[in-house]
Structure formats: structure tokens, C-alpha cells
Design a protein around this motif. Structure first.
Motif, mmCIF file in Angstrom:
data_model
loop_
_atom_site.group_PDB
_atom_site.id
_atom_site.type_symbol
_atom_site.label_atom_id
_atom_site.label_comp_id
_atom_site.label_asym_id
_atom_site.label_seq_id
_atom_site.Cartn_x
_atom_site.Cartn_y
_atom_site.Cartn_z
ATOM 1 N N ILE A 33 0.859 -1.183 0.000
ATOM 2 C CA ILE A 33 0.000 0.000 0.000
ATOM 3 C C ILE A 33 0.892 1.229 0.000
ATOM 4 O O ILE A 33 1.751 1.386 0.877
ATOM 5 C CB ILE A 33 -0.938 0.029 1.218
ATOM 6 C CG1 ILE A 33 -1.867 -1.193 1.198
ATOM 7 C CG2 ILE A 33 -1.763 1.317 1.225
ATOM 8 C CD1 ILE A 33 -2.834 -1.252 2.370
ATOM 9 N N LEU A 34 0.713 2.081 -0.993
ATOM 10 C CA LEU A 34 1.500 3.301 -1.110
ATOM 11 C C LEU A 34 0.682 4.503 -0.660
ATOM 12 O O LEU A 34 -0.394 4.775 -1.204
ATOM 13 C CB LEU A 34 1.960 3.507 -2.562
ATOM 14 C CG LEU A 34 2.656 4.841 -2.868
ATOM 15 C CD1 LEU A 34 3.956 4.970 -2.070
ATOM 16 C CD2 LEU A 34 2.922 4.984 -4.367
ATOM 17 N N PHE A 35 1.181 5.198 0.357
ATOM 18 C CA PHE A 35 0.634 6.489 0.754
ATOM 19 C C PHE A 35 1.387 7.551 -0.038
ATOM 20 O O PHE A 35 2.615 7.648 0.061
ATOM 21 C CB PHE A 35 0.828 6.747 2.243
ATOM 22 C CG PHE A 35 -0.129 6.006 3.143
ATOM 23 C CD1 PHE A 35 -0.909 4.956 2.679
ATOM 24 C CD2 PHE A 35 -0.246 6.349 4.478
ATOM 25 C CE1 PHE A 35 -1.783 4.274 3.510
ATOM 26 C CE2 PHE A 35 -1.114 5.682 5.329
ATOM 27 C CZ PHE A 35 -1.891 4.639 4.842
ATOM 28 N N ILE A 55 -3.116 5.252 -1.869
ATOM 29 C CA ILE A 55 -3.972 6.131 -1.068
ATOM 30 C C ILE A 55 -3.388 7.532 -1.076
ATOM 31 O O ILE A 55 -2.216 7.738 -0.751
ATOM 32 C CB ILE A 55 -4.092 5.615 0.382
ATOM 33 C CG1 ILE A 55 -4.775 4.235 0.394
ATOM 34 C CG2 ILE A 55 -4.865 6.600 1.248
ATOM 35 C CD1 ILE A 55 -4.845 3.599 1.766
ATOM 36 N N LEU A 56 -4.219 8.507 -1.446
ATOM 37 C CA LEU A 56 -3.808 9.901 -1.444
ATOM 38 C C LEU A 56 -3.942 10.464 -0.031
ATOM 39 O O LEU A 56 -5.005 10.398 0.588
ATOM 40 C CB LEU A 56 -4.682 10.710 -2.409
ATOM 41 C CG LEU A 56 -4.284 12.172 -2.634
ATOM 42 C CD1 LEU A 56 -2.932 12.258 -3.340
ATOM 43 C CD2 LEU A 56 -5.355 12.899 -3.458
ATOM 44 N N VAL A 57 -2.830 11.000 0.500
ATOM 45 C CA VAL A 57 -2.831 11.532 1.863
ATOM 46 C C VAL A 57 -1.757 12.610 1.971
ATOM 47 O O VAL A 57 -0.749 12.558 1.262
ATOM 48 C CB VAL A 57 -2.582 10.405 2.900
ATOM 49 C CG1 VAL A 57 -1.226 9.771 2.697
ATOM 50 C CG2 VAL A 57 -2.737 10.906 4.325
ATOM 51 N N ARG A 62 0.851 14.119 10.140
ATOM 52 C CA ARG A 62 0.974 12.851 10.861
ATOM 53 C C ARG A 62 -0.395 12.298 11.277
ATOM 54 O O ARG A 62 -0.650 11.096 11.156
ATOM 55 C CB ARG A 62 1.855 13.061 12.097
ATOM 56 C CG ARG A 62 2.175 11.799 12.879
ATOM 57 C CD ARG A 62 2.888 12.146 14.182
ATOM 58 N NE ARG A 62 3.277 10.971 14.921
ATOM 59 C CZ ARG A 62 4.487 10.445 14.907
ATOM 60 N NH1 ARG A 62 5.431 11.012 14.178
ATOM 61 N NH2 ARG A 62 4.774 9.375 15.613
ATOM 62 N N ASP A 63 -1.271 13.175 11.729
ATOM 63 C CA ASP A 63 -2.604 12.728 12.170
ATOM 64 C C ASP A 63 -3.402 12.143 11.007
ATOM 65 O O ASP A 63 -4.145 11.166 11.183
ATOM 66 C CB ASP A 63 -3.373 13.893 12.809
ATOM 67 C CG ASP A 63 -2.786 14.304 14.149
ATOM 68 O OD1 ASP A 63 -2.103 13.466 14.780
ATOM 69 O OD2 ASP A 63 -2.988 15.458 14.560
ATOM 70 N N ALA A 64 -3.265 12.753 9.825
ATOM 71 C CA ALA A 64 -3.980 12.242 8.657
ATOM 72 C C ALA A 64 -3.476 10.846 8.295
ATOM 73 O O ALA A 64 -4.263 9.957 7.935
ATOM 74 C CB ALA A 64 -3.803 13.197 7.476
ATOM 75 N N LYS A 68 -5.573 7.183 8.388
ATOM 76 C CA LYS A 68 -5.623 6.219 7.281
ATOM 77 C C LYS A 68 -5.176 4.832 7.753
ATOM 78 O O LYS A 68 -5.770 3.815 7.379
ATOM 79 C CB LYS A 68 -4.732 6.691 6.139
ATOM 80 C CG LYS A 68 -5.171 7.988 5.483
ATOM 81 C CD LYS A 68 -6.427 7.826 4.658
ATOM 82 C CE LYS A 68 -6.733 9.107 3.879
ATOM 83 N NZ LYS A 68 -7.995 9.015 3.116
ATOM 84 N N LEU A 69 -4.129 4.797 8.574
ATOM 85 C CA LEU A 69 -3.649 3.513 9.095
ATOM 86 C C LEU A 69 -4.711 2.853 9.967
ATOM 87 O O LEU A 69 -4.940 1.636 9.885
ATOM 88 C CB LEU A 69 -2.358 3.728 9.891
ATOM 89 C CG LEU A 69 -1.122 4.159 9.097
ATOM 90 C CD1 LEU A 69 0.008 4.572 10.046
ATOM 91 C CD2 LEU A 69 -0.646 3.030 8.175
ATOM 92 N N ASP A 70 -5.353 3.655 10.822
ATOM 93 C CA ASP A 70 -6.395 3.128 11.704
ATOM 94 C C ASP A 70 -7.555 2.559 10.900
ATOM 95 O O ASP A 70 -8.099 1.491 11.227
ATOM 96 C CB ASP A 70 -6.880 4.245 12.638
ATOM 97 C CG ASP A 70 -7.904 3.727 13.642
ATOM 98 O OD1 ASP A 70 -7.542 2.865 14.464
ATOM 99 O OD2 ASP A 70 -9.066 4.181 13.594
ATOM 100 N N LYS A 71 -7.921 3.251 9.831
ATOM 101 C CA LYS A 71 -9.013 2.763 8.980
ATOM 102 C C LYS A 71 -8.640 1.446 8.310
ATOM 103 O O LYS A 71 -9.465 0.519 8.226
ATOM 104 C CB LYS A 71 -9.360 3.821 7.936
ATOM 105 C CG LYS A 71 -10.569 3.436 7.070
ATOM 106 C CD LYS A 71 -10.937 4.573 6.119
ATOM 107 C CE LYS A 71 -12.142 4.178 5.268
ATOM 108 N NZ LYS A 71 -12.516 5.275 4.331
ATOM 109 N N LEU A 72 -7.402 1.365 7.840
ATOM 110 C CA LEU A 72 -6.955 0.123 7.203
ATOM 111 C C LEU A 72 -6.998 -1.044 8.195
ATOM 112 O O LEU A 72 -7.462 -2.142 7.870
ATOM 113 C CB LEU A 72 -5.540 0.290 6.654
ATOM 114 C CG LEU A 72 -5.381 1.135 5.382
ATOM 115 C CD1 LEU A 72 -3.908 1.433 5.113
ATOM 116 C CD2 LEU A 72 -5.999 0.410 4.181
#
Length: 416
Positions: A33-35, A55-57, A62-64, A68-72
Motif C-alpha cells: 500500500i502506497l501512501f 492512497i492519497l494523503v 501525521r494525524d492524517a 488512514k492507518l487506523d481505517k486500514l
């Protein structure tokens, strides 16, 4: 995705070591997975065949990233590690990995190395240090305490953008004023310019032991900036010099306390021995991983990932070639209408690879950072002379067809 071992990559470039690492991770069986903060990458999804999910981020938020990590993870992703092979994000990846209890490179070591002033101060009692001074952001005293010539740099500089040579007191004052204007709240690092051949040592640390994987001789083009335009991977060095390099690398590892991870040391061999120019906590970018592969059959980014998970890296050489890589820069600024000569360049004996980095309609600039290198040629042969000759002959066949820009806005601030 929940049953797949997942690797999160922070950032990637269109080519080079960071992209090679994603391909290597796929070979190792990871779901990648590429951020990325580059919307153009999502529009050119096909250019990244080894990325399973993109994933566009905002990589500066850092919070964003954590959201995304938490959602994954909430969706069942089995995240095994967070990694980056880019200078901008290697520290962030290590710190996030430590926060989440994942295998990671040594975060404190990375942070020390990336703080150029702190690292230079830690080196000053070693034989590898160069004379330096610091101009503090709140100081009106900008007198030069070193012998000319000197290198004036911002500790925030990457890719030679803010690394300037001063051969006179006038140059020195002009460079200091420029950097104070550009970075008003930051210190400036001034170092004595060392005369000597410049080299690069690529190092992989496993279980606290540094392994010198490759020594690379660098060719520097010096105009307004220090631009490395040629790299020669050397299978052998004189035994005395190799011993010095190994001792230097051991010293760096001890100073930064790295237990696992990659770093590279740029150094010069002067009459006073090896002198460290800079250390970066990652494999060199651009085509370095491919150069090492053509030279020795070692996929360094792949072995870096294996080492991260506790596996002993396989650094045994499968072959020994001299490899020379010649970069191509633009002679004028403007819009790229087309690049020609790739087919002709590939026909030159010993040439292994020709890569055009920029696409049609890209804006090209004459070089004032390493990012202004727009193509490269890699050649491998039994001697350094053969490899260099082939790479330079092939590179001369590449031509950038440029529609001139109305003005050169990129040069306004940096001109000396």
C-alpha cells in the motif's frame, strides 16, 4: 486484504530506489500500500504495477496518516511495517512504526543523521570531521572563521539545492544572505571545502553490524550547485583505503547507534585521510539500487526489507562488474516537447539500461539540484574505463527537444 501481510510505503518516486523497493516487497510476498501526496500518481496508476493499493494523503500531516492507518486496520489489514526509502519520510516511517510497535529502522539514529548540525557536532572529535562553523539564526555576526574555499549550506538541504561553494568573502556573504532570507529561522552550516576525490559508501546495518555493500566513485559537476552527474561502482579498492572506509563506517554506526537499517556516507579522500561530507539514513535514491544489482547481483532494497524483519540479508556478490552511470541534464530551460536517442543509446556496447525520467510537456531547468537530472545511462564492463566510455557515449545520444520558456523563474533566488 486482511489475510495478506501488508507493507505501508510512505512516498515514492517515478523511478529509482524507492520504486525498486516496492517491487522487491512484492517479490517477498507483501501486499503493498502506497501512501502518496502526488495526485498525478493516481492518474498514472499503471506506472506502478507492484502497488496493490494507492492512497492519497498529506504526508506532512501525521494525524492524517494515522487516521488512514487506523481505517486500514479496522478493515482487517495485517500491517507488518511502515517504511520509506525517501529522505523526506524515512524518519516519519520509523517513528510511526515505533509508535505502533512494528519492526522499524532505528528512529533515533535517523533523526540524529538528518539533523546535519547535531551530526556534524557529534563527528568533531573523530578523524573524519571537517572544520566547520555555525551561523545562528539570531546572530548578526557572520564573520568567516574558516579558510577559503568553504561550503555554505542549509541544514535542511536535500539534493544539493542549498549547498553553495564560496571561493571568496564576497561569495560567502552573498550565500549567507541568501540562506538567511530563504530560511529566516534556521541556522546555517559552513564547512571547509575538502580537496580530493569524492566517494559514496552504501551500508546496511543488521544486528548492529554495518556491512559495506558498495563503494561508488562520484563525478561532480560544479556550476551553481554540486551536482553528481557520474557514478562508478568499484568492485575493489586498495586494501589500505578499504580498511579506512570500514573503520569510518564503524565509527558512524557507533555514533548514531543504528541497530538495523541502511545509510550511506559521502566522503572525500584527502591528504589527511577520509573526511565525511554527509551521511543519509537510507540507500541513495535515483538508480543506485540498480547500479549495485548490475555490479554485484545484490538487490539492496530487498535485503534491507528482509533485514528489517530479522532475516539475515544475503549480501554475497554473484558477480563483479565495474558499473558507470551517466546522468543527463538540460542545457536550457523550457518545456520538453520530446526526448530522442534512447534506442541509439541502448545500442552502445556494454550499456545495460537507458531511462528517460521526464515525460513530454515537463518543465526542464538547467541543473541547480539533483532533481534536475532528467535521464540516465547505466553501463557495465570489466573495467572502469570501458564502462565510463560506454555510458558517456550513450548519454551523448540523448537529446531533449525544448520549447523555450518566457523566463527562467526557477533561477531567480539561487543564482550566484
Amino acid at each position: 486484504m486482511g489475510e495478506l501481510k501488508t507493507l505501508i510505503f510512505l512516498g515514492c518516486t517515478k523511478s529509482g530506489s524507492s520504486k525498486d523497493a516496492i517491487e522487491a516487497a512484492k517479490q517477498l510476498g507483501f501486499y503493498n500500500i502506497l501512501f502518496t501526496n502526488r495526485k498525478s500518481f493516481l492518474e498514472r496508476r499503471g506506472a506502478f504495477p507492484h502497488v496493490d493499493k494507492m492512497i492519497l494523503v498529506n504526508l506532512d500531516n501525521r494525524d492524517a496518516i494515522l487516521a488512514k492507518l487506523d481505517k486500514l486496520q479496522s478493515n482487517g489489514a495485517d500491517i507488518r511495517a511502515i517504511v520509506s526509502f525517501m529522505d523526506s519520510y524515512v524518519s516519519l516511517a520509523a517513528n510511526l512504526g515505533e509508535q505502533l510497535g512494528l519492526p522499524t529502522q532505528s528512529g533515533e539514529a535517523i533523526d540524529l543523521v538528518q539533523n546535519k548540525i547535531a551530526f556534524r557536532e557529534s563527528l568533531q572529535d573523530t578523524q573524519y570531521s571537517v572544520p566547520f562553523q555555525i551561523i545562528h539564526d539570531d546572530s548578526e555576526d557572520t564573520a568567516l572563521d574558516l579558510n577559503l574555499p568553504v561550503v555554505v549550506k542549509s541544514p535542511r538541504s536535500t539534493g544539493s539545492k542549498d549547498v553553495l561553494l564560496a571561493t571568496s568573502h564576497g561569495d560567502f556573504r552573498k550565500h549567507v544572505e541568501y540562506l538567511q532570507t530563504k530560511y529566516p529561522d534556521h541556522e546555517i552550516l559552513v564547512e571547509e571545502y575538502i580537496i580530493g576525490q569524492q566517494y559514496l559508501a552504501e551500508v546496511l546495518v543488521h544486528d548492529g553490524i554495518p556491512h559495506v555493500v558498495a563503494i561508488v566513485e562520484q563525478s561532480i559537476t560544479l556550476d551553481e550547485r554540486f551536482i553528481v552527474t557520474g557514478y562508478c561502482v568499484l568492485p575493489t579498492l586498495p586494501s589500505g583505503l578499504m580498511d579506512q572506509v570500514q573503520e569510518m563506517v564503524n565509527t558512524v554506526r557507533e555514533l548514531i547507534g543504528m541497530q538495523v537499517g541502511a545509510f550511506h556516507v559521502e566522503f572525500k579522500v584527502s591528504q589527511r585521510g577520509c573526511k565525511i561530507i554527509e551521511v543519509n539514513p537510507r540507500i541513495s535514491g535515483a538508480a543506485m539500487n540498480r547500479m549495485i544489482s548490475y555490479a554485484f547481483g545484490i538487490n539492496l532494497v530487498k535485503e534491507t526489507i528482509r533485514s528489517l524483519f530479522g532475516e539475515k540479508p544475503d549480501l554475497m556478490r554473484q558477480k563483479e562488474n565495474f558499473v558507470y552511470t551517466q546522468y543527463v541534464t538540460a542545457k536550457q530551460c523550457g518545456v520538453l516537447t520530446k526526448a530522442t536517442g534512447k534506442v541509439q543509446a541502448m545500442r552502445v556496447p556494454f550499456v545495460q539500461e537507458v531511462f528517460i525520467i521526464q515525460r513530454k510537456n515537463a518543465i526542464l531547468s538547467t541543473p541547480f539540484s539533483m532533481g534536475h537530472r532528467y535521464a540516465y545511462v547505466i553501463a557495465a564492463a570489466d573495467s572502469a574505463r570501458e564502462a565510463k566510455t560506454a555510458a558517456m557515449q550513450a548519454a551523448a545520444r540523448i537529446h531533449f527537444h525544448i520549447r523555450l520558456a518566457k523566463y527562467d523563474g526557477s533561477r531567480k533566488m539561487g543564482k550566484r
